[in-house]
Motif scaffolding. Structure first.
Motif, PDB file in Angstrom:
ATOM      1  N   THR A  62       0.851  -1.181   0.000  1.00 23.80           N
ATOM      2  CA  THR A  62       0.000   0.000   0.000  1.00 23.80           C
ATOM      3  C   THR A  62       0.888   1.231   0.000  1.00 23.80           C
ATOM      4  N   SER A  63       0.665   2.113  -0.980  1.00 24.84           N
ATOM      5  CA  SER A  63       1.456   3.332  -1.096  1.00 24.84           C
ATOM      6  C   SER A  63       0.688   4.318  -1.945  1.00 24.84           C
ATOM      7  N   ALA A  64       0.388   5.495  -1.393  1.00 28.28           N
ATOM      8  CA  ALA A  64      -0.378   6.511  -2.125  1.00 28.28           C
ATOM      9  C   ALA A  64       0.535   7.665  -2.507  1.00 28.28           C
ATOM     10  N   ASN A  65       0.460   8.063  -3.768  1.00 31.22           N
ATOM     11  CA  ASN A  65       1.317   9.124  -4.268  1.00 31.22           C
ATOM     12  C   ASN A  65       0.553  10.311  -4.845  1.00 31.22           C
ATOM     13  N   ASN A  66      -0.762  10.322  -4.684  1.00 30.55           N
ATOM     14  CA  ASN A  66      -1.568  11.494  -5.045  1.00 30.55           C
ATOM     15  C   ASN A  66      -2.826  11.476  -4.182  1.00 30.55           C
ATOM     16  N   THR A  67      -3.626  12.531  -4.262  1.00 35.13           N
ATOM     17  CA  THR A  67      -4.772  12.621  -3.353  1.00 35.13           C
ATOM     18  C   THR A  67      -5.871  11.628  -3.701  1.00 35.13           C
ATOM     19  N   TYR A  68      -5.954  11.226  -4.951  1.00 32.57           N
ATOM     20  CA  TYR A  68      -6.924  10.181  -5.295  1.00 32.57           C
ATOM     21  C   TYR A  68      -6.524   8.878  -4.608  1.00 32.57           C
ATOM     22  N   GLY A  69      -5.260   8.495  -4.720  1.00 33.74           N
ATOM     23  CA  GLY A  69      -4.782   7.281  -4.068  1.00 33.74           C
ATOM     24  C   GLY A  69      -4.870   7.369  -2.555  1.00 33.74           C
ATOM     25  N   LEU A  70      -4.555   8.541  -1.993  1.00 32.02           N
ATOM     26  CA  LEU A  70      -4.655   8.721  -0.543  1.00 32.02           C
ATOM     27  C   LEU A  70      -6.088   8.512  -0.076  1.00 32.02           C
ATOM     28  N   GLY A  71      -7.041   8.984  -0.877  1.00 33.65           N
ATOM     29  CA  GLY A  71      -8.438   8.754  -0.541  1.00 33.65           C
ATOM     30  C   GLY A  71      -8.788   7.282  -0.541  1.00 33.65           C
ATOM     31  N   LYS A  72      -8.259   6.521  -1.513  1.00 34.30           N
ATOM     32  CA  LYS A  72      -8.547   5.087  -1.558  1.00 34.30           C
ATOM     33  C   LYS A  72      -7.955   4.365  -0.349  1.00 34.30           C
ATOM     34  N   VAL A  73      -6.762   4.761   0.082  1.00 34.94           N
ATOM     35  CA  VAL A  73      -6.165   4.166   1.282  1.00 34.94           C
ATOM     36  C   VAL A  73      -7.054   4.457   2.494  1.00 34.94           C
ATOM     37  N   ALA A  74      -7.539   5.689   2.582  1.00 36.94           N
ATOM     38  CA  ALA A  74      -8.422   6.050   3.700  1.00 36.94           C
ATOM     39  C   ALA A  74      -9.726   5.261   3.650  1.00 36.94           C
ATOM     40  N   GLU A  75     -10.284   5.095   2.454  1.00 38.66           N
ATOM     41  CA  GLU A  75     -11.541   4.361   2.312  1.00 38.66           C
ATOM     42  C   GLU A  75     -11.367   2.894   2.690  1.00 38.66           C
ATOM     43  N   GLU A  76     -10.260   2.287   2.295  1.00 38.65           N
ATOM     44  CA  GLU A  76      -9.990   0.906   2.696  1.00 38.65           C
ATOM     45  C   GLU A  76      -9.879   0.802   4.216  1.00 38.65           C
ATOM     46  N   ALA A  77      -9.234   1.792   4.832  1.00 39.22           N
ATOM     47  CA  ALA A  77      -9.083   1.773   6.296  1.00 39.22           C
ATOM     48  C   ALA A  77     -10.443   1.896   6.985  1.00 39.22           C
ATOM     49  N   ILE A  78     -11.302   2.755   6.470  1.00 40.74           N
ATOM     50  CA  ILE A  78     -12.645   2.893   7.035  1.00 40.74           C
ATOM     51  C   ILE A  78     -13.400   1.575   6.926  1.00 40.74           C
ATOM     52  N   ALA A  79     -13.338   0.963   5.754  1.00 42.07           N
ATOM     53  CA  ALA A  79     -14.048  -0.297   5.534  1.00 42.07           C
ATOM     54  C   ALA A  79     -13.534  -1.391   6.462  1.00 42.07           C
ATOM     55  N   ALA A  80     -12.220  -1.439   6.663  1.00 34.26           N
ATOM     56  CA  ALA A  80     -11.628  -2.475   7.509  1.00 34.26           C
ATOM     57  C   ALA A  80     -12.093  -2.359   8.956  1.00 34.26           C
ATOM     58  N   GLN A  81     -12.445  -1.152   9.383  1.00 37.93           N
ATOM     59  CA  GLN A  81     -12.953  -0.963  10.740  1.00 37.93           C
ATOM     60  C   GLN A  81     -14.461  -1.195  10.824  1.00 37.93           C
ATOM     61  N   LEU A  82     -15.186  -0.769   9.808  1.00 40.72           N
ATOM     62  CA  LEU A  82     -16.647  -0.882   9.864  1.00 40.72           C
ATOM     63  C   LEU A  82     -17.138  -2.320   9.914  1.00 40.72           C
ATOM     64  N   VAL A  83     -16.365  -3.262   9.379  1.00 41.30           N
ATOM     65  CA  VAL A  83     -16.837  -4.651   9.410  1.00 41.30           C
ATOM     66  C   VAL A  83     -16.956  -5.170  10.843  1.00 41.30           C
ATOM     67  N   HIS A  84     -16.286  -4.521  11.787  1.00 41.75           N
ATOM     68  CA  HIS A  84     -16.371  -4.957  13.191  1.00 41.75           C
ATOM     69  C   HIS A  84     -17.599  -4.393  13.899  1.00 41.75           C
ATOM     70  N   TRP A  85     -18.287  -3.456  13.267  1.00 42.98           N
ATOM     71  CA  TRP A  85     -19.412  -2.794  13.920  1.00 42.98           C
ATOM     72  C   TRP A  85     -20.683  -3.624  13.844  1.00 42.98           C
ATOM     73  N   ALA A  86     -20.724  -4.577  12.934  1.00 40.93           N
ATOM     74  CA  ALA A  86     -21.816  -5.546  12.853  1.00 40.93           C
ATOM     75  C   ALA A  86     -21.173  -6.854  12.416  1.00 40.93           C
ATOM     76  N   PRO A  87     -21.299  -7.914  13.197  1.00 44.23           N
ATOM     77  CA  PRO A  87     -20.481  -9.116  12.994  1.00 44.23           C
ATOM     78  C   PRO A  87     -20.686  -9.836  11.669  1.00 44.23           C
ATOM     79  N   ASP A  88     -21.810  -9.610  10.992  1.00 49.00           N
ATOM     80  CA  ASP A  88     -22.063 -10.307   9.734  1.00 49.00           C
ATOM     81  C   ASP A  88     -21.744  -9.455   8.510  1.00 49.00           C
ATOM     82  N   THR A  89     -21.063  -8.333   8.704  1.00 51.77           N
ATOM     83  CA  THR A  89     -20.766  -7.440   7.594  1.00 51.77           C
ATOM     84  C   THR A  89     -19.612  -7.964   6.749  1.00 51.77           C
ATOM     85  N   SER A  90     -19.797  -7.926   5.436  1.00 53.16           N
ATOM     86  CA  SER A  90     -18.755  -8.270   4.474  1.00 53.16           C
ATOM     87  C   SER A  90     -18.490  -7.059   3.589  1.00 53.16           C
TER      88      SER A  90
END
Length: 276
Positions: free
Chosen positions: A135-163
């Motif tokens: 994982t390596s972001a070199n522009n703001t579009y890529g930085l946004g995708k890294v942030a979005e992946e991080a958000i998704a990786a946390q949200l799956v813990h908020w409801a145990p059946d989330t994929s």
């Protein structure tokens, strides 16, 4: 299933809607532009209230969703100022993911990007073909995708059946854009994409497979054609573009330098279109 697709009017969005409907699903498209009608509603996804309302139900359109495919975004840097690209895309993705959570939608496919893994590869990746561990972001579009992946990786813990499955798409090529491969023999053609590409219809196939194989938790997969979009052998390209970078011993002659091994092994993804 009843599936919502944000960004349904885009290149990948149109192919995805077409495929999912052909497979027998009921698809509701959401986008900022387009003509409202059966299967489509105009939604400003930067507005959380509109997003949540659209996912819960839309009169005369749908009465709820079983799954969400989130593709909507400003597609590249340069269309608006750099900070605006980040602010828009991260806001839209947070709204979509959190609204899905609030609406009880537990199966989500999220469009990520090769820009989250080094594009435009001014610095060599640690190894080739470059895989999902990098994982390596070199522009703001890529930085946004890294942030979005991080958000998704946390949200799956908020409801145990989330994929949530994040698909790191490379450059998407429509069926009428194969003329771009006339440059395939040039030395630096697609270098910033490590030679990779994917047909929009195969991108839609990857979305379909991700939905079919959804399981609780967060997963990331690269999505590219298994072979590069370049005429030269891949080992030759690796040496030319990234001298000294370790290359897999079993690299195929024209295998994409953006690895698709994980999605092939786990989801059975086999691209159906080849520029050659």
């Amino acid at each position: 299933m009843r599936i919502g697709v944000t960004g349904s009017g885009g290149k990948l969005g149109r192919a995805t809607v077409e495929r999912l409907r052909a497979e027998g699903n009921t698809v509701s498209g959401f986008d900022l532009t387009g003509t409202p009608g059966p299967g489509f509603t105009r939604v400003d996804l930067t507005d959380f209230g509109q997003t949540l309302d659209a996912f819960l139900s839309v009169t005369a359109r749908h009465d709820g969703l079983d799954a969400l495919v989130h593709l909507a975004a400003i597609p590249v840097n340069g269309l608006v100022p750099d900070a605006a690209t980040f602010h828009n895309n991260v806001t839209v993705s947070f709204n979509a993911l959190f609204a899905a959570h609030r609406a009880g939608i537990r199966t989500i496919v999220l469009a990520s990007s090769i820009t989250a893994m080094g594009f435009p590869f001014d610095q060599a990746p640690p190894a080739l073909p470059v895989d999902e561990t990098y994982t390596s972001a070199n522009n703001t579009y890529g930085l946004g995708k890294v942030a979005e992946e991080a958000i998704a990786a946390q949200l799956v813990h908020w409801a145990p059946d989330t994929s949530i499955t994040a698909l790191r798409f490379t450059n998407v090529v429509a069926a009428d854009e194969y003329g771009t491969f006339e440059r395939a023999g040039e030395s630096d053609y697609r270098r910033d994409l490590v030679g990779s590409w994917v047909d929009a219809r195969d991108g839609a196939l990857a979305v379909s497979l991700a939905l079919a194989h959804a399981a609780p938790g967060f997963e990331v997969y690269n999505v590219a054609a298994p072979d590069s979009g370049c005429a030269a052998p891949s080992r030759e390209l690796a040496e030319r573009w990234f001298p000294g970078t370790p290359v897999a011993d079993d690299l195929g002659e024209f295998e994409s330098l953006m690895s698709t091994r994980r999605i092939r092994e786990r989801l059975g993804f086999v691209a159906e279109h080849d520029w050659r």
